[in-house]
Scaffold this active site. Structure first.
Site, PDB file in Angstrom:
ATOM      1  NE  ARG A  12       0.037   1.291   4.947  1.00 17.30           N
ATOM      2  CZ  ARG A  12      -0.015   2.541   4.884  1.00 17.30           C
ATOM      3  NH1 ARG A  12      -0.979   3.400   4.208  1.00 17.30           N
ATOM      4  NH2 ARG A  12       0.608   3.285   6.068  1.00 17.30           N
ATOM      5  CB  VAL A  49      12.367  -1.195   8.179  1.00 17.19           C
ATOM      6  CG1 VAL A  49      11.786  -2.136   7.163  1.00 17.19           C
ATOM      7  CG2 VAL A  49      11.455   0.189   8.125  1.00 17.19           C
ATOM      8  N   GLY A  77       8.357   3.348   4.598  1.00 17.83           N
ATOM      9  CA  GLY A  77       8.648   4.885   5.087  1.00 17.83           C
ATOM     10  C   GLY A  77       7.568   5.357   5.601  1.00 17.83           C
ATOM     11  CE1 TYR A 140       8.251  10.602   2.687  1.00 23.46           C
ATOM     12  CE2 TYR A 140       8.098  12.302   1.104  1.00 23.46           C
ATOM     13  CZ  TYR A 140       8.059  11.045   1.542  1.00 23.46           C
ATOM     14  OH  TYR A 140       7.539  10.106   0.391  1.00 23.46           O
ATOM     15  CE  LYS A 144      10.734   8.539   1.237  1.00 23.15           C
ATOM     16  NZ  LYS A 144      10.735   7.182   0.792  1.00 23.15           N
TER      17      LYS A 144
END
Length: 181
Positions: A12, A49, A77, A140, A144
């Protein structure tokens, strides 16, 4: 010339859009998913993952079905937003594990075949939040931002073997994940 492409988190959002684009170019596309499988048309492999064993099994399945992975898009993620002073340690570490450590896992596994082939393309999906920061997203943003340094190091290590490693850092994109923000 059809290439073998693996996109983690490809069921998605941005991952699915990438999968559709590669497929439209005639590439053989495999996608991983954790809970909801992608639409028909892609070789789909369930993969967590955050697990080395699950990543290895997913790669083995893709290699058996389509051949060696030539292009990896590390897109899987999660978010788990919260203000720093209220954030539990597990809220921080689980996001870093799913977003940054998972990229290490899939890149390391993909690099094995790419090194044998002496070519490959690796794309890490980051976020503008990793470059600018955002209140309530320390976990987050850290995960990143870490992808940028990771990609630079991987590019220096593997670049002489014709393996590139790049980062894409999009701003807000309307997806299921951002709908909750």
């Amino acid at each position: 010339m059809s290439r073998v492409v693996l996109i983690t988190g490809g069921s998605r959002g941005i991952g699915l859009a990438c999968a559709q684009r590669f497929a439209a170019q005639g590439d053989k596309v495999a996608v991983t998913y954790n809970s909801s499988p992608p639409p028909d048309g892609f070789f789909a492999v369930q993969c967590d993952v955050t697990s080395v064993e699950s990543v290895d099994a997913a790669f083995s399945a893709v290699e058996a079905e389509l051949g060696p992975v030539e292009i990896l898009v590390s897109n899987a993620g999660i978010t788990n937003d919260g203000l720093l002073l209220r954030m539990k340690e597990d809220d921080f570490t689980s996001v870093v594990d799913a977003n940054l450590t998972a990229a290490y896992r899939v890149v390391k596994r993909a690099a094995q075949g790419m090194l044998r082939a002496r070519k490959g393309r690796i794309v890490l999906m980051s976020s503008v939040v990793g470059l600018l920061g955002s209140a309530g997203q320390a976990n987050y943003a850290a995960s990143k931002a870490g992808l940028v340094g990771f990609a630079r190091s991987v590019a220096r290590e593997l670049g002489s073997r014709s393996i590139t490693c790049n980062v894409v850092a999009p701003g807000p994109v309307s997806t299921d994940m951002t709908a909750a923000l």
